[in-house]
Design an enzyme around this catalytic site. Sequence first.
Site, short mmCIF file in Angstrom:
data_model
loop_
_atom_site.label_atom_id
_atom_site.label_comp_id
_atom_site.label_asym_id
_atom_site.label_seq_id
_atom_site.Cartn_x
_atom_site.Cartn_y
_atom_site.Cartn_z
CG HIS A 1 6.77 -6.08 -13.95
ND1 HIS A 1 6.05 -6.12 -12.80
CD2 HIS A 1 7.52 -7.21 -13.97
CE1 HIS A 1 6.34 -7.22 -12.13
NE2 HIS A 1 7.23 -7.89 -12.82
CB SER B 1 0.63 -7.15 -2.85
OG SER B 1 0.94 -7.56 -4.19
P1 NAD Z 1 0.71 -8.09 -15.15
O1 NAD Z 1 -0.32 -7.97 -14.10
O2 NAD Z 1 0.39 -8.81 -16.39
O3 NAD Z 1 2.02 -8.67 -14.49
C1 NAD Z 1 3.06 -9.08 -15.31
C2 NAD Z 1 3.88 -9.89 -14.36
O4 NAD Z 1 3.00 -10.73 -13.66
C3 NAD Z 1 4.87 -10.77 -15.05
O5 NAD Z 1 6.12 -10.37 -14.58
C4 NAD Z 1 4.59 -12.16 -14.59
O6 NAD Z 1 5.75 -12.76 -14.06
C5 NAD Z 1 3.66 -11.94 -13.45
N1 NAD Z 1 2.65 -12.96 -13.35
C6 NAD Z 1 2.61 -14.09 -14.02
N2 NAD Z 1 1.57 -14.82 -13.65
C7 NAD Z 1 0.93 -14.10 -12.72
C8 NAD Z 1 -0.22 -14.31 -11.94
N3 NAD Z 1 -0.92 -15.44 -12.05
N4 NAD Z 1 -0.59 -13.35 -11.07
C9 NAD Z 1 0.11 -12.22 -10.96
N5 NAD Z 1 1.21 -11.97 -11.67
C10 NAD Z 1 1.60 -12.91 -12.53
O7 NAD Z 1 1.14 -6.66 -15.51
P2 NAD Z 1 0.36 -5.77 -16.53
O8 NAD Z 1 -1.10 -5.76 -16.22
O9 NAD Z 1 0.83 -6.09 -17.90
O10 NAD Z 1 0.89 -4.41 -16.10
C11 NAD Z 1 2.27 -4.19 -16.27
C12 NAD Z 1 2.66 -3.49 -15.09
O11 NAD Z 1 1.65 -2.59 -14.65
C13 NAD Z 1 2.89 -4.38 -13.91
O12 NAD Z 1 4.24 -4.65 -13.87
C14 NAD Z 1 2.48 -3.53 -12.76
O13 NAD Z 1 3.58 -3.27 -11.91
C15 NAD Z 1 2.08 -2.31 -13.37
N6 NAD Z 1 1.27 -1.41 -12.64
C16 NAD Z 1 1.77 -0.20 -12.69
C17 NAD Z 1 1.14 0.76 -12.07
C18 NAD Z 1 1.77 2.06 -12.19
O14 NAD Z 1 2.46 2.24 -13.21
N7 NAD Z 1 1.64 2.89 -11.22
C19 NAD Z 1 -0.08 0.51 -11.38
C20 NAD Z 1 -0.60 -0.79 -11.39
C21 NAD Z 1 0.11 -1.77 -12.03
N1 APR Z 2 1.25 3.82 0.02
C1 APR Z 2 1.92 2.64 0.16
N2 APR Z 2 1.40 1.45 -0.20
C2 APR Z 2 0.15 1.46 -0.72
C3 APR Z 2 -0.61 2.63 -0.90
C4 APR Z 2 0.00 3.85 -0.51
N3 APR Z 2 -0.63 5.02 -0.64
N4 APR Z 2 -1.81 2.30 -1.44
C5 APR Z 2 -1.79 0.95 -1.59
N5 APR Z 2 -0.63 0.46 -1.13
C6 APR Z 2 -0.19 -0.93 -1.10
C7 APR Z 2 -1.29 -1.97 -0.94
O1 APR Z 2 -1.51 -2.23 0.44
C8 APR Z 2 -0.68 -3.17 -1.66
O2 APR Z 2 0.05 -3.96 -0.74
O3 APR Z 2 0.36 -1.17 -2.38
C9 APR Z 2 0.30 -2.55 -2.65
C10 APR Z 2 -0.15 -2.71 -4.10
O4 APR Z 2 -0.06 -4.07 -4.38
P1 APR Z 2 -0.46 -4.56 -5.85
O5 APR Z 2 -1.70 -3.91 -6.26
O6 APR Z 2 -0.37 -6.06 -5.82
O7 APR Z 2 0.67 -3.95 -6.77
P2 APR Z 2 2.13 -4.53 -6.97
O8 APR Z 2 2.66 -5.10 -5.70
O9 APR Z 2 2.91 -3.51 -7.67
O10 APR Z 2 1.85 -5.74 -7.95
C11 APR Z 2 2.99 -6.52 -8.28
O11 APR Z 2 1.62 -7.79 -9.82
O12 APR Z 2 -0.06 -7.84 -11.48
C12 APR Z 2 1.32 -7.82 -11.21
O13 APR Z 2 2.95 -7.03 -12.67
C13 APR Z 2 1.96 -6.62 -11.81
O14 APR Z 2 3.85 -5.38 -11.05
C14 APR Z 2 2.60 -5.91 -10.65
C15 APR Z 2 2.78 -7.01 -9.67
#
Ligand code: NAD
Ligand code: APR
Length: 253
Positions: A118, A196
């Site tokens: 992403h 998730s």
């Molecule tokens: P985002 O929430 O906009 O997700 C982008 C992705 O969401 C796309 O790949 C798309 O396929 C998918 N998507 C499309 N429709 C959707 C829907 N209805 N619900 C959920 N997902 C949908 O991502 P963002 O806010 O632009 O953030 C980019 C990245 O931030 C995400 O990929 C996420 O993994 C990331 N993130 C990173 C951290 C971190 O760096 N530790 C923490 C939180 C989130």
């Molecule tokens: N250790 C392991 N897992 C954890 C911890 C931890 N300390 N804290 C939280 N979690 C788990 C939660 O239970 C949850 O299942 O991490 C997961 C986070 O899920 P999301 O917030 O949905 O994040 P992610 O799965 O990366 O989201 C997928 O959704 O919005 C889009 O593009 C965005 O890449 C993101 C994608």
Amino acid sequence: MIPASLVDALRSARHVVVFTGAGVSAESGIPTFRDSLTGLWERFDAASLATPEAFQADPPLVWGWYEWRRMKVLQAQPNPAHVAIAELARHVPRLTLVTQNVDDLHERAGSTDVIHLHGSLHQPRCFSCGERPDTPLGMPDEPEGGRRLEPPSCNACGAKLRPGVVWFGESLPTEALNTAFAAAENCDLLISVGTSGMVYPAAEVPGLAWRAGAVVVHVNPQPNTDQSEREFALAGLAGEQLPQLVDLAFGDR
Ligand code: NAD
Ligand code: APR
């Protein structure tokens, strides 16, 4: 309690895939998306911040929000989960790390060749011509979540820079996704950490590995899968479970 059969499977694996989501960085203080109360989407409206339309409607609002998130990443440190994954790569013959995250905490913990499905907060690009700035952005000036900041202009065409992340509805980088799918279909064991599993196509990765015959492990305090043949759920924090698993498998080596 980590099953001995899982430890044995990790010890004998030739190719391990580690697939991470926001939860792997949660213990570094980076907010996840869907954790109740602390998740980003509980507090901010994704549709008004994480879509191309949102950026075009109000570039300073979207840029300011991502700069706030980039600042949190710059102020964060890799946690023991990131370190354990980098350590694991030194013990197994081959490890492919695939992340949904846009932070660089895996890299800062020593992981290399990280596949970012992403994008990255550290790779802004021009909204119009796609050009990347030739110098990295500095530390944001303390934008609060949602505070407006004018995006910098593109050196090549003068249009506005955008965050280098994949937004809702945007397609994922094709090469990264194909590489991740191929690794999942050719590994012996896949460890899914802190996701998730709600967002596709990234969420396909663990299922591809399982259907190809690999052992699959889910590390999550709220595991969203039952234990089944070749599938394990380690219900706990990544920063605790991963160091334990790596130590049990390779601590004597
Ligand atoms: P985002 O929430 O906009 O997700 C982008 C992705 O969401 C796309 O790949 C798309 O396929 C998918 N998507 C499309 N429709 C959707 C829907 N209805 N619900 C959920 N997902 C949908 O991502 P963002 O806010 O632009 O953030 C980019 C990245 O931030 C995400 O990929 C996420 O993994 C990331 N993130 C990173 C951290 C971190 O760096 N530790 C923490 C939180 C989130
Ligand atoms: N250790 C392991 N897992 C954890 C911890 C931890 N300390 N804290 C939280 N979690 C788990 C939660 O239970 C949850 O299942 O991490 C997961 C986070 O899920 P999301 O917030 O949905 O994040 P992610 O799965 O990366 O989201 C997928 O959704 O919005 C889009 O593009 C965005 O890449 C993101 C994608």
